[in-house]
Design an enzyme around this catalytic site. Sequence first.
Site, mmCIF file in Angstrom:
data_model
loop_
_atom_site.group_PDB
_atom_site.id
_atom_site.type_symbol
_atom_site.label_atom_id
_atom_site.label_comp_id
_atom_site.label_asym_id
_atom_site.label_seq_id
_atom_site.Cartn_x
_atom_site.Cartn_y
_atom_site.Cartn_z
ATOM 1 N N MET A 30 0.639 -0.868 -0.055
ATOM 2 C CA MET A 30 -0.006 0.262 0.078
ATOM 3 C C MET A 30 0.948 1.444 -0.145
ATOM 4 S SD MET A 30 -3.028 -1.226 1.890
ATOM 5 C CE MET A 30 -2.880 -0.349 3.890
ATOM 6 N N LEU A 33 7.091 3.112 1.572
ATOM 7 C CA LEU A 33 7.628 2.361 1.336
ATOM 8 C C LEU A 33 8.960 2.616 2.369
ATOM 9 C CD1 LEU A 33 7.676 1.303 -2.441
ATOM 10 C CD2 LEU A 33 6.108 -0.069 -1.118
ATOM 11 N N HIS A 37 9.446 -3.396 3.294
ATOM 12 C CA HIS A 37 8.971 -4.072 2.172
ATOM 13 C C HIS A 37 10.246 -3.977 1.222
ATOM 14 C CE1 HIS A 37 5.384 -1.108 3.621
ATOM 15 N NE2 HIS A 37 4.809 -1.646 2.804
ATOM 16 N N LYS A 148 5.049 -9.376 9.656
ATOM 17 C CA LYS A 148 4.292 -8.708 10.542
ATOM 18 C C LYS A 148 3.239 -8.587 10.519
ATOM 19 C CE LYS A 148 3.467 -4.389 12.087
ATOM 20 N NZ LYS A 148 2.817 -3.604 10.955
ATOM 21 N N ASP A 149 2.726 -9.010 9.464
ATOM 22 C CA ASP A 149 1.355 -9.276 9.446
ATOM 23 C C ASP A 149 0.644 -10.528 9.265
ATOM 24 O OD1 ASP A 149 0.548 -6.262 9.095
ATOM 25 O OD2 ASP A 149 1.300 -6.350 7.325
ATOM 26 N N VAL A 175 11.141 -7.111 8.894
ATOM 27 C CA VAL A 175 12.543 -5.990 9.548
ATOM 28 C C VAL A 175 12.279 -5.589 10.633
ATOM 29 C CG1 VAL A 175 14.134 -4.810 7.910
ATOM 30 C CG2 VAL A 175 13.271 -6.814 6.921
HETATM 31 O O1 PAF Z 1 0.184 -5.429 3.540
HETATM 32 C C1 PAF Z 1 -0.520 -4.844 2.969
HETATM 33 O O2 PAF Z 1 -0.264 -4.041 2.494
HETATM 34 C C2 PAF Z 1 -1.711 -4.824 2.539
HETATM 35 O O3 PAF Z 1 -2.568 -5.225 2.890
HETATM 36 C C3 PAF Z 1 -1.921 -5.431 0.865
HETATM 37 C C4 PAF Z 1 -1.445 -7.117 1.093
HETATM 38 C C5 PAF Z 1 -1.626 -5.018 -0.370
HETATM 39 C C6 PAF Z 1 -3.583 -5.760 0.320
HETATM 40 O O4 PAF Z 1 -3.729 -4.520 0.212
#
Ligand code: PAF
Length: 286
Positions: A30, A33, A37, A148-149, A175
């Site tokens: 999203m 960055l 990322h 992290k997610d 990270v």
């Molecule tokens: O983790 C993220 O940044 C978002 O949830 C994703 C996977 C890009 C979906 O919008």
Amino acid sequence: MKIVKKIGALRKALESPRCQGRCIGFVPTMGALHCGHLSLVHRAKKENDIVVVSIFVNPTQFGPHEDFVHYPRNLKKDTKILKGSCDYLFVPDVREMYAQGFRTRVEVGGLGELLCGRTRKGHFTGVATVVAKLFSIVLPQTAYFGQKDAQQAVIIKKMVTDLNIPVKTIVCPTVREKDGLAMSSRNAYLSEGERRDAVVLFQALKSAQRLVDSGVRESARIISVLNDFITRTVSARVEYIAIVDEASLSTLEKIERRALLLLAVTVGKTRLIDNMILKIKVSGNR
Ligand code: PAF
């Protein structure tokens, strides 16, 4: 690096490398960055011939009182950060991704209602829907997500399995900043003092592993110690602390070998999440 805004144009650009049998790696983001990322992009670059990164602040994964409007957006900066690291940067707008009359949703069932899903209603449906759309636009062989997610990663893996989507999903390590705070685009919301307090999440995770090392196995006891530690140390609100099975996300009463410990804590007005695999260390045979 080519910047592409339209679905049709991206499909066309990827057609010939795909026909030549070149591997396409994909990193959905999203934007806003950071090094977390970039670690995904670098891994994708190492393992594929072509790397596609998407930046799309997906409205369907934000609740009505969440930060969709204020979510940090800085395409110029993100473009600079990515230069040389990927081949295509896909930046669709909302109308390109959700044409008028858009109806279909990917429902992830119970997994999306646990943990973060308790307070973020519909969040994981939004995530699963947009990731499924992005997968069918990019058609990558492999896609990269951050640990992290953790709940998001489990849900995407389940969606890929359930819907027979031919994309291999790789989950890369979190990270961290020097003091241990997990990198996140939302860290930008923290004031100086809150930023100092935010390290409490990582400290709590580490203290949980120390408890396990000292022989504690009951999840309830670990959760209670962590809750006390966080609320005593800083002015933060604990949303949840959970110890679950890393694949199914089901609650574990006791730690047998490995367990996933997850936290959601609000510091100031910023909701932060973090997690760690707790491991029981087995001493080697003498
Ligand atoms: O983790 C993220 O940044 C978002 O949830 C994703 C996977 C890009 C979906 O919008």
